[in-house]
Scaffold this active site. Structure first.
Site, PDB file in Angstrom:
ATOM      1  CE  LYS A  53      -3.996  -2.774   2.181  1.00 50.30           C
ATOM      2  NZ  LYS A  53      -4.960  -3.058   3.409  1.00 50.30           N
ATOM      3  CD  GLN A  97      -3.838  -4.759   6.432  1.00 51.54           C
ATOM      4  OE1 GLN A  97      -3.504  -3.370   6.148  1.00 51.54           O
ATOM      5  NE2 GLN A  97      -3.916  -5.331   5.556  1.00 51.54           N
ATOM      6  CG  ASP A 120      -9.812  -0.306   4.772  1.00 50.41           C
ATOM      7  OD1 ASP A 120      -9.245  -0.713   3.656  1.00 50.41           O
ATOM      8  OD2 ASP A 120      -8.609  -0.399   5.784  1.00 50.41           O
TER       9      ASP A 120
END
Ligand code: GUN
Length: 293
Positions: A53, A97, A120
Site C-alpha cells: 500500500k 490493517q 477501507d
C-alpha cells in the site's frame, strides 16, 4: 482457452491514471493526497499488504504515513491514535490493517474511524450507504472486482452470480454491488453452512470465490463458459520458493481455467486491484467526493 483477466496490468493502468490526476490537481494548488496506515504487530501477510500500500502511494504521487505499534498495544492507545488521525487535517484517509490482536475489539476500532476518512469502506455508515446505492467509500476488494468485470466487458445483467464467502470485507459487499442497478446480476451467496453450494456453482454464469481455502473450486463445480473470479490468497508452504511459500487461490486454476470464458489468476488477478481501489478511495477522500467538506 479462457481470457485471462489481468489485474496487475489493469491496476498499473489505473495507477497511471491516478498519478496523472494527482499532478493535475497539484498544478491547481492543492496538496498531495495523504494516506495513513496503522499496522499493529508483525503478521507476515499484513506486513506485505501494508508495504504494498505504501509503495502504491508512491506510484500514485500520494504522501503516505505508516504508524506501527507492537501487538501489546492497548485498545485505548489504538483508539487514541484513531482519534488523532480523525482530527489531523493533513491526513485525507487512513486504514487500520486487519486482523488486530485478539484483545482488541476490531469493530469498536472500525466504528471509531471518521467515516469521511474511512477509505477501507468498513465503517457502518459507508457499508449502509453503499447498500442503498448512495455515494460512499466501498470496500476495495469488491470494488476492484467490479472494475475488472467492467473493464473486461463481462456481461452481468440478468446473469447468475454465485459468491462463495460472506465476510464483511468481500462476500457481503460484493453481493450488494452485484445486485445494484446497472450491474443487475441475480446473486446467490454461499458459505460454510450452505448445503447446495456445488449445485449453485454449477448453475452460475459468474463465480466469485472468497473463502480462503486453496483450490476449493474444482472443475466439476464450473459450468462451461463461466467467468471465475478468485479472491483467495492463502500462503501455502513451498520449499522451492525463495520466501518458503506460494500464494494459492480458492480455485483449482489448472483444471478450472480450460472450462472458463474468463478467469483471474493468483497472483496477478484481484490482489493488485484491491490496492489500486484503496488509492482511488484515497483520491476521492482528498477531493471530498462522497462527503463534501
Ligand atoms: N486485511 C485484509 N484485507 C484488508 C483490507 O482491505 N483492509 C484492511 N485494513 N485490512 C485488511
Amino acid at each position: 482457452m479462457p481470457k485471462i483477466i489481468d489485474g496487475k496490468a489493469t491496476a498499473a493502468t489505473i495507477k497511471a491514471e491516478i498519478k496523472q490526476e494527482v499532478e493535475r490537481i497539484i498544478a491547481t494548488g492543492a496538496r498531495r493526497p495523504h494516506l495513513a496506515a496503522i499496522l499493529v504487530g508483525h503478521d507476515g501477510g499484513s506486513e506485505t499488504y501494508v508495504a504494498n500500500k505504501v509503495r502504491a502511494c508512491e506510484e500514485c504521487g500520494f504522501q503516505s504515513t505508516l504508524i506501527r505499534f507492537e501487538d501489546d498495544i492497548t485498545e485505548e492507545e489504538l483508539l487514541a491514535c484513531v482519534a488523532r488521525l480523525n482530527s489531523d487535517t493533513d491526513i485525507d484517509g487512513f486504514i487500520v490493517q486487519l486482523p488486530l490482536p485478539r484483545h482488541i475489539n476490531e469493530q469498536r476500532v472500525i466504528e471509531a474511524i471518521d467515516h469521511r476518512k474511512d477509505v477501507d469502506g468498513f465503517h457502518p455508515i459507508n457499508v449502509g450507504r453503499m447498500a442503498i446505492g448512495l455515494p460512499a467509500f466501498i470496500s476495495a476488494t469488491p470494488k476492484g472486482i467490479l472494475e475488472l468485470l467492467r473493464r473486461y466487458d463481462v456481461a452481468t445483467r440478468g446473469k447468475k452470480c454465485v459468491i462463495l464467502g460472506r465476510s464483511n470485507i468481500v462476500g457481503k459487499p460484493m453481493s450488494q454491488l452485484m445486485i445494484q442497478k446497472g450491474v443487475d446480476a441475480t446473486v446467490t451467496v454461499c458459505h460454510s453452512r450452505s448445503t447446495t453450494l456445488k449445485d449453485e456453482c454449477r448453475a452460475a454464469d459468474i463465480i466469485i470465490a472468497a473463502i480462503g481455502q486453496p483450490a476449493f473450486v474444482t472443475a466439476d463445480m464450473v459450468k462451461p463458459g463461466a467467468v471465475v473470479i478468485d479472491v483467495g490468497t492463502t500462503r501455502v508452504p513451498d520449499a522451492t520458493r525463495p520466501r518458503g511459500f506460494r500464494l494459492s487461490g480458492d480455485v483449482d486454476f489448472e483444471h478450472v481455467a480450460p472450462l472458463c470464458s474468463a478467469i483471474t489468476p493468483v497472483p496477478g488477478g484481484v490482489g493488485p486491484m484491491t490496492i489500486c481501489m484503496l488509492m482511488l478511495n484515497t483520491l476521492a477522500a482528498a477531493r471530498h467526493e462522497y462527503y463534501p467538506a
